[in-house]
Design a protein around this motif. Structure first.
Motif, PDB file in Angstrom:
ATOM      1  N   CYS A   9     -19.366  21.052  -8.540  1.00 58.22           N
ATOM      2  CA  CYS A   9     -19.721  19.686  -8.942  1.00 58.22           C
ATOM      3  C   CYS A   9     -19.733  18.740  -7.733  1.00 58.22           C
ATOM      4  O   CYS A   9     -19.071  18.981  -6.726  1.00 58.22           O
ATOM      5  CB  CYS A   9     -18.814  19.177 -10.048  1.00 58.22           C
ATOM      6  SG  CYS A   9     -17.106  19.009  -9.624  1.00 58.22           S
ATOM      7  N   PHE A  10     -20.495  17.655  -7.862  1.00 57.80           N
ATOM      8  CA  PHE A  10     -20.572  16.670  -6.798  1.00 57.80           C
ATOM      9  C   PHE A  10     -19.277  15.876  -6.686  1.00 57.80           C
ATOM     10  O   PHE A  10     -18.804  15.600  -5.589  1.00 57.80           O
ATOM     11  CB  PHE A  10     -21.750  15.713  -7.026  1.00 57.80           C
ATOM     12  CG  PHE A  10     -21.721  14.525  -6.112  1.00 57.80           C
ATOM     13  CD1 PHE A  10     -22.022  14.672  -4.767  1.00 57.80           C
ATOM     14  CD2 PHE A  10     -21.345  13.281  -6.569  1.00 57.80           C
ATOM     15  CE1 PHE A  10     -21.960  13.593  -3.897  1.00 57.80           C
ATOM     16  CE2 PHE A  10     -21.285  12.184  -5.715  1.00 57.80           C
ATOM     17  CZ  PHE A  10     -21.595  12.342  -4.376  1.00 57.80           C
ATOM     18  N   ALA A  11     -18.721  15.471  -7.822  1.00 56.87           N
ATOM     19  CA  ALA A  11     -17.512  14.651  -7.802  1.00 56.87           C
ATOM     20  C   ALA A  11     -16.659  14.941  -9.027  1.00 56.87           C
ATOM     21  O   ALA A  11     -17.174  15.303 -10.080  1.00 56.87           O
ATOM     22  CB  ALA A  11     -17.871  13.174  -7.769  1.00 56.87           C
ATOM     23  N   VAL A  12     -15.358  14.752  -8.851  1.00 51.17           N
ATOM     24  CA  VAL A  12     -14.396  14.904  -9.937  1.00 51.17           C
ATOM     25  C   VAL A  12     -13.467  13.696  -9.909  1.00 51.17           C
ATOM     26  O   VAL A  12     -12.982  13.313  -8.846  1.00 51.17           O
ATOM     27  CB  VAL A  12     -13.544  16.189  -9.773  1.00 51.17           C
ATOM     28  CG1 VAL A  12     -12.515  16.295 -10.887  1.00 51.17           C
ATOM     29  CG2 VAL A  12     -14.419  17.417  -9.724  1.00 51.17           C
ATOM     30  N   VAL A  13     -13.250  13.120 -11.068  1.00 51.42           N
ATOM     31  CA  VAL A  13     -12.288  12.034 -11.198  1.00 51.42           C
ATOM     32  C   VAL A  13     -11.281  12.456 -12.252  1.00 51.42           C
ATOM     33  O   VAL A  13     -11.660  12.782 -13.382  1.00 51.42           O
ATOM     34  CB  VAL A  13     -12.967  10.707 -11.615  1.00 51.42           C
ATOM     35  CG1 VAL A  13     -11.933   9.608 -11.789  1.00 51.42           C
ATOM     36  CG2 VAL A  13     -14.036  10.310 -10.607  1.00 51.42           C
ATOM     37  N   ARG A  14     -10.014  12.476 -11.859  1.00 53.69           N
ATOM     38  CA  ARG A  14      -8.953  12.861 -12.788  1.00 53.69           C
ATOM     39  C   ARG A  14      -7.978  11.703 -12.932  1.00 53.69           C
ATOM     40  O   ARG A  14      -7.614  11.069 -11.951  1.00 53.69           O
ATOM     41  CB  ARG A  14      -8.173  14.067 -12.267  1.00 53.69           C
ATOM     42  CG  ARG A  14      -8.911  15.348 -12.303  1.00 53.69           C
ATOM     43  CD  ARG A  14      -7.993  16.512 -11.887  1.00 53.69           C
ATOM     44  NE  ARG A  14      -8.717  17.750 -11.900  1.00 53.69           N
ATOM     45  CZ  ARG A  14      -9.340  18.285 -10.859  1.00 53.69           C
ATOM     46  NH1 ARG A  14      -9.293  17.683  -9.688  1.00 53.69           N
ATOM     47  NH2 ARG A  14      -9.987  19.419 -10.969  1.00 53.69           N
ATOM     48  N   ASP A  15      -7.552  11.469 -14.157  1.00 51.14           N
ATOM     49  CA  ASP A  15      -6.441  10.549 -14.379  1.00 51.14           C
ATOM     50  C   ASP A  15      -5.510  11.197 -15.395  1.00 51.14           C
ATOM     51  O   ASP A  15      -5.641  12.387 -15.686  1.00 51.14           O
ATOM     52  CB  ASP A  15      -6.915   9.149 -14.783  1.00 51.14           C
ATOM     53  CG  ASP A  15      -7.639   9.107 -16.122  1.00 51.14           C
ATOM     54  OD1 ASP A  15      -7.435  10.002 -16.970  1.00 51.14           O
ATOM     55  OD2 ASP A  15      -8.397   8.152 -16.344  1.00 51.14           O
ATOM     56  N   GLU A  16      -4.594  10.434 -15.939  1.00 48.76           N
ATOM     57  CA  GLU A  16      -3.589  10.999 -16.837  1.00 48.76           C
ATOM     58  C   GLU A  16      -4.173  11.474 -18.163  1.00 48.76           C
ATOM     59  O   GLU A  16      -3.548  12.275 -18.857  1.00 48.76           O
ATOM     60  CB  GLU A  16      -2.495   9.954 -17.141  1.00 48.76           C
ATOM     61  CG  GLU A  16      -1.717   9.492 -15.940  1.00 48.76           C
ATOM     62  CD  GLU A  16      -2.439   8.447 -15.107  1.00 48.76           C
ATOM     63  OE1 GLU A  16      -2.040   8.255 -13.949  1.00 48.76           O
ATOM     64  OE2 GLU A  16      -3.419   7.824 -15.585  1.00 48.76           O
ATOM     65  N   THR A  17      -5.354  11.000 -18.520  1.00 51.81           N
ATOM     66  CA  THR A  17      -5.888  11.320 -19.840  1.00 51.81           C
ATOM     67  C   THR A  17      -7.155  12.157 -19.856  1.00 51.81           C
ATOM     68  O   THR A  17      -7.503  12.711 -20.892  1.00 51.81           O
ATOM     69  CB  THR A  17      -6.175  10.015 -20.625  1.00 51.81           C
ATOM     70  OG1 THR A  17      -7.165   9.256 -19.906  1.00 51.81           O
ATOM     71  CG2 THR A  17      -4.909   9.191 -20.800  1.00 51.81           C
ATOM     72  N   GLU A  18      -7.857  12.239 -18.740  1.00 51.18           N
ATOM     73  CA  GLU A  18      -9.119  12.977 -18.777  1.00 51.18           C
ATOM     74  C   GLU A  18      -9.570  13.390 -17.379  1.00 51.18           C
ATOM     75  O   GLU A  18      -9.091  12.877 -16.380  1.00 51.18           O
ATOM     76  CB  GLU A  18     -10.216  12.154 -19.440  1.00 51.18           C
ATOM     77  CG  GLU A  18     -10.627  10.937 -18.647  1.00 51.18           C
ATOM     78  CD  GLU A  18     -11.651  10.063 -19.357  1.00 51.18           C
ATOM     79  OE1 GLU A  18     -12.240  10.498 -20.367  1.00 51.18           O
ATOM     80  OE2 GLU A  18     -11.849   8.936 -18.906  1.00 51.18           O
ATOM     81  N   THR A  19     -10.526  14.316 -17.375  1.00 52.85           N
ATOM     82  CA  THR A  19     -11.195  14.733 -16.147  1.00 52.85           C
ATOM     83  C   THR A  19     -12.686  14.536 -16.353  1.00 52.85           C
ATOM     84  O   THR A  19     -13.250  14.985 -17.359  1.00 52.85           O
ATOM     85  CB  THR A  19     -10.905  16.211 -15.826  1.00 52.85           C
ATOM     86  OG1 THR A  19      -9.491  16.376 -15.667  1.00 52.85           O
ATOM     87  CG2 THR A  19     -11.607  16.646 -14.556  1.00 52.85           C
ATOM     88  N   THR A  20     -13.307  13.848 -15.403  1.00 49.20           N
ATOM     89  CA  THR A  20     -14.745  13.612 -15.441  1.00 49.20           C
ATOM     90  C   THR A  20     -15.374  14.362 -14.275  1.00 49.20           C
ATOM     91  O   THR A  20     -14.868  14.314 -13.155  1.00 49.20           O
ATOM     92  CB  THR A  20     -15.050  12.102 -15.317  1.00 49.20           C
ATOM     93  OG1 THR A  20     -14.403  11.419 -16.382  1.00 49.20           O
ATOM     94  CG2 THR A  20     -16.539  11.839 -15.347  1.00 49.20           C
ATOM     95  N   ALA A  21     -16.469  15.045 -14.557  1.00 49.25           N
ATOM     96  CA  ALA A  21     -17.196  15.774 -13.519  1.00 49.25           C
ATOM     97  C   ALA A  21     -18.622  15.251 -13.441  1.00 49.25           C
ATOM     98  O   ALA A  21     -19.250  14.979 -14.478  1.00 49.25           O
ATOM     99  CB  ALA A  21     -17.209  17.267 -13.809  1.00 49.25           C
ATOM    100  N   VAL A  22     -19.117  15.121 -12.226  1.00 45.79           N
ATOM    101  CA  VAL A  22     -20.511  14.778 -11.981  1.00 45.79           C
ATOM    102  C   VAL A  22     -21.158  16.051 -11.448  1.00 45.79           C
ATOM    103  O   VAL A  22     -20.760  16.547 -10.387  1.00 45.79           O
ATOM    104  CB  VAL A  22     -20.642  13.620 -10.971  1.00 45.79           C
ATOM    105  CG1 VAL A  22     -22.103  13.308 -10.707  1.00 45.79           C
ATOM    106  CG2 VAL A  22     -19.889  12.389 -11.460  1.00 45.79           C
ATOM    107  N   VAL A  23     -22.112  16.572 -12.199  1.00 48.10           N
ATOM    108  CA  VAL A  23     -22.703  17.867 -11.858  1.00 48.10           C
ATOM    109  C   VAL A  23     -24.216  17.751 -11.731  1.00 48.10           C
ATOM    110  O   VAL A  23     -24.850  16.927 -12.386  1.00 48.10           O
ATOM    111  CB  VAL A  23     -22.351  18.938 -12.923  1.00 48.10           C
ATOM    112  CG1 VAL A  23     -20.849  19.161 -12.994  1.00 48.10           C
ATOM    113  CG2 VAL A  23     -22.896  18.565 -14.291  1.00 48.10           C
TER     114      VAL A  23
END
Length: 126
Positions: free
Chosen positions: A31-45
């Motif tokens: 993936c291009f980018a990953v954003v993680r916090d306490e509640t979720e993980t978001t991926a940009v693919v």
């Protein structure tokens, strides 16, 4: 430091891939980018690589605009100027920053409006 000084004459590159932004349990290595916090993980693919198995809340058809300029941490308001200008054009953004560079994702249908507005700020769009 004035954000307009970085924008005027700066280069904004439109990346070739079209991206999907999705909520995932596990982000793929590609993936291009990953954003993680306490509640979720978001991926940009990259959509061409396919959306990861188990991805939910997928939003497709985003184009990445990369501000090819090294932005110092002390620079105040750079993204605010960009976001305001694009908001005035009715363009929604998904903003990401690396250590020294900012990226914004815009809907593919808004790409022309976004690049046109950035050109009015003095950017060269490549």
């Amino acid at each position: 430091m004035n954000p307009h000084e970085y924008l005027d004459g700066g280069t904004v590159r439109v990346a070739s891939p079209t991206y999907a932004v999705c909520r995932v349990d596990q982000a793929p290595a590609s993936c291009f980018a990953v954003v993680r916090d306490e509640t979720e993980t978001t991926a940009v693919v990259d959509q061409a690589d396919g959306v990861p198995d188990g991805a939910t809340d997928v939003v497709r058809d985003w184009k990445r605009l990369t501000f090819e300029m090294e932005l110092p941490f002390e620079l105040v308001g750079f993204l605010a100027v960009v976001a305001s200008e694009l908001a005035d054009a009715g363009v929604s953004i998904y903003a990401l920053s690396s250590y020294s560079t900012d990226h914004v994702l815009v809907a593919e249908t808004d790409l022309d409006a976004a690049t046109g507005r950035l050109e009015t700020l003095g950017c060269t769009v490549a």
